[in-house]
Design a protein around this motif. Sequence first.
Motif, PDB file in Angstrom:
ATOM      1  N   ILE A  76       0.805  -1.228   0.000  1.00 25.87           N
ATOM      2  CA  ILE A  76       0.000   0.000   0.000  1.00 25.87           C
ATOM      3  C   ILE A  76       0.831   1.268   0.000  1.00 25.87           C
ATOM      4  O   ILE A  76       0.387   2.291  -0.464  1.00 25.87           O
ATOM      5  N   ASN A  77       2.053   1.205   0.521  1.00 20.82           N
ATOM      6  CA  ASN A  77       2.885   2.405   0.531  1.00 20.82           C
ATOM      7  C   ASN A  77       3.762   2.397  -0.717  1.00 20.82           C
ATOM      8  O   ASN A  77       4.690   1.623  -0.833  1.00 20.82           O
ATOM      9  N   THR A  98      -0.808   6.186  -1.114  1.00 20.73           N
ATOM     10  CA  THR A  98      -1.334   5.005  -0.430  1.00 20.73           C
ATOM     11  C   THR A  98      -2.336   4.329  -1.349  1.00 20.73           C
ATOM     12  O   THR A  98      -3.308   4.958  -1.778  1.00 20.73           O
ATOM     13  N   ASP A 107      -0.241  11.057   0.089  1.00 17.65           N
ATOM     14  CA  ASP A 107       0.078  11.235   1.504  1.00 17.65           C
ATOM     15  C   ASP A 107       0.458  12.706   1.717  1.00 17.65           C
ATOM     16  O   ASP A 107       0.870  13.391   0.782  1.00 17.65           O
TER      17      ASP A 107
HETATM   18  C1  LIG Z   1       1.906   3.705   4.834  1.00 19.79           C
HETATM   19  O1  LIG Z   1       0.519   3.780   4.638  1.00 19.79           O
HETATM   20  C2  LIG Z   1      -0.194   3.955   5.820  1.00 19.79           C
HETATM   21  C3  LIG Z   1      -1.659   3.835   5.491  1.00 19.79           C
HETATM   22  O2  LIG Z   1      -2.087   4.884   4.698  1.00 19.79           O
HETATM   23  C4  LIG Z   1       0.167   5.301   6.436  1.00 19.79           C
HETATM   24  O3  LIG Z   1      -0.547   5.517   7.634  1.00 19.79           O
HETATM   25  C5  LIG Z   1       1.648   5.325   6.702  1.00 19.79           C
HETATM   26  O4  LIG Z   1       2.017   6.613   7.150  1.00 19.79           O
HETATM   27  C6  LIG Z   1       2.426   4.979   5.465  1.00 19.79           C
HETATM   28  N1  LIG Z   1       3.830   4.837   5.811  1.00 19.79           N
HETATM   29  C7  LIG Z   1       4.778   5.544   5.223  1.00 19.79           C
HETATM   30  C8  LIG Z   1       6.172   5.236   5.654  1.00 19.79           C
HETATM   31  O5  LIG Z   1       4.558   6.391   4.382  1.00 19.79           O
END
Ligand SMILES: *[C@@H]1O[C@H](CO)[C@@H](O)[C@H](O)[C@H]1NC(C)=O
Length: 209
Positions: A76-77, A98, A107
Amino acid sequence: MFPAACAIALLCLVSASLSAPLACEDLLRPLDQLNLRHLEGRWALVAGSLSHLPYLERFKQRDSAAVNFSSNSTEINVSYTRSLRLNNKCQYSSYNITMEGSSFTYDGTDKSNASARFVHTSCHDCMLMHMDVESGKRQHFYLFSRRRQLEQEEIEEFTAQVECLKMPPPVVMDPTKELCPEETAADPTAQTEEETEGQKNLETIKRTP
Ligand SMILES: *[C@@H]1O[C@H](CO)[C@@H](O)[C@H](O)[C@H]1NC(C)=O
Ligand SMILES: *[C@@H]1O[C@H](CO)[C@@H](O)[C@H](O)[C@H]1NC(C)=O
Ligand SMILES: *[C@@H]1O[C@H](CO)[C@@H](O)[C@H](O)[C@H]1NC(C)=O
Ligand SMILES: *[C@@H]1O[C@H](CO)[C@@H](O)[C@H](O)[C@H]1NC(C)=O
Ligand SMILES: *[C@@H]1O[C@H](CO)[C@@H](O)[C@H](O)[C@H]1NC(C)=O
């Protein structure tokens, strides 16, 4: 005789009017299964349409664009780098996204107004992205491929999809224009480019891979 022909003509009219919206529904169906391994790597922008005409005009001015997706183990990331060649200069921007099925959101706070989804395409080495920008006020629709130039039928399918979205006719990129080189983290020129040119064109390039 006459009433029969009439009935048939009517039937034809009815089926034609029923099949038109169904065709668009089919043309714009989301990608059912996103394969992250398939998404990774570099994609050249082949064609695109933007609903906001002033941005479409600026979009036409770019020489080339590409996106490079990479994912760091999780499904997902994901992040991608967008490179853009305009007036013989390269601009780079990176985004963390995401994944949510065949859609994704950006994000970080300033990206919260934009989301995108992958749309099905019959082109085997293409990636079709439909973006909602500013909470749906504007739409961007981009066709990427591993190839720089597509077959006529593939462009026609994209054109039909753009029509279904009631967006302006697509702009097809010039395949002879060079893509930007791979960005190296230590390249200071790339950084400067992003900060100067990037700021100037911020609004235009923000959501335009
Ligand atoms: C990964 O995805 C999750 C879910 O959206 C998010 O909360 C998290 O911050 C992300 N992690 C990074 C390292 O970007
Ligand atoms: C993946 O995550 C690790 C640990 O957070 C980090 O060191 C590495 O640079 C990341 N790689 C990419 C391609 O983002
Ligand atoms: C993306 O996420 C990585 C790891 O969390 C972070 O180091 C990087 O600054 C983020 N990039 C952007 C453009 O937000
Ligand atoms: C979202 O879009 C609205 C309308 O364009 C804008 O006023 C607002 O600042 C944006 N919010 C973020 C977090 O970007
Ligand atoms: C795409 O990004 C990955 C990860 O950052 C990098 O290893 C790769 O060299 C990039 N490829 C291109 C063509 O820019």
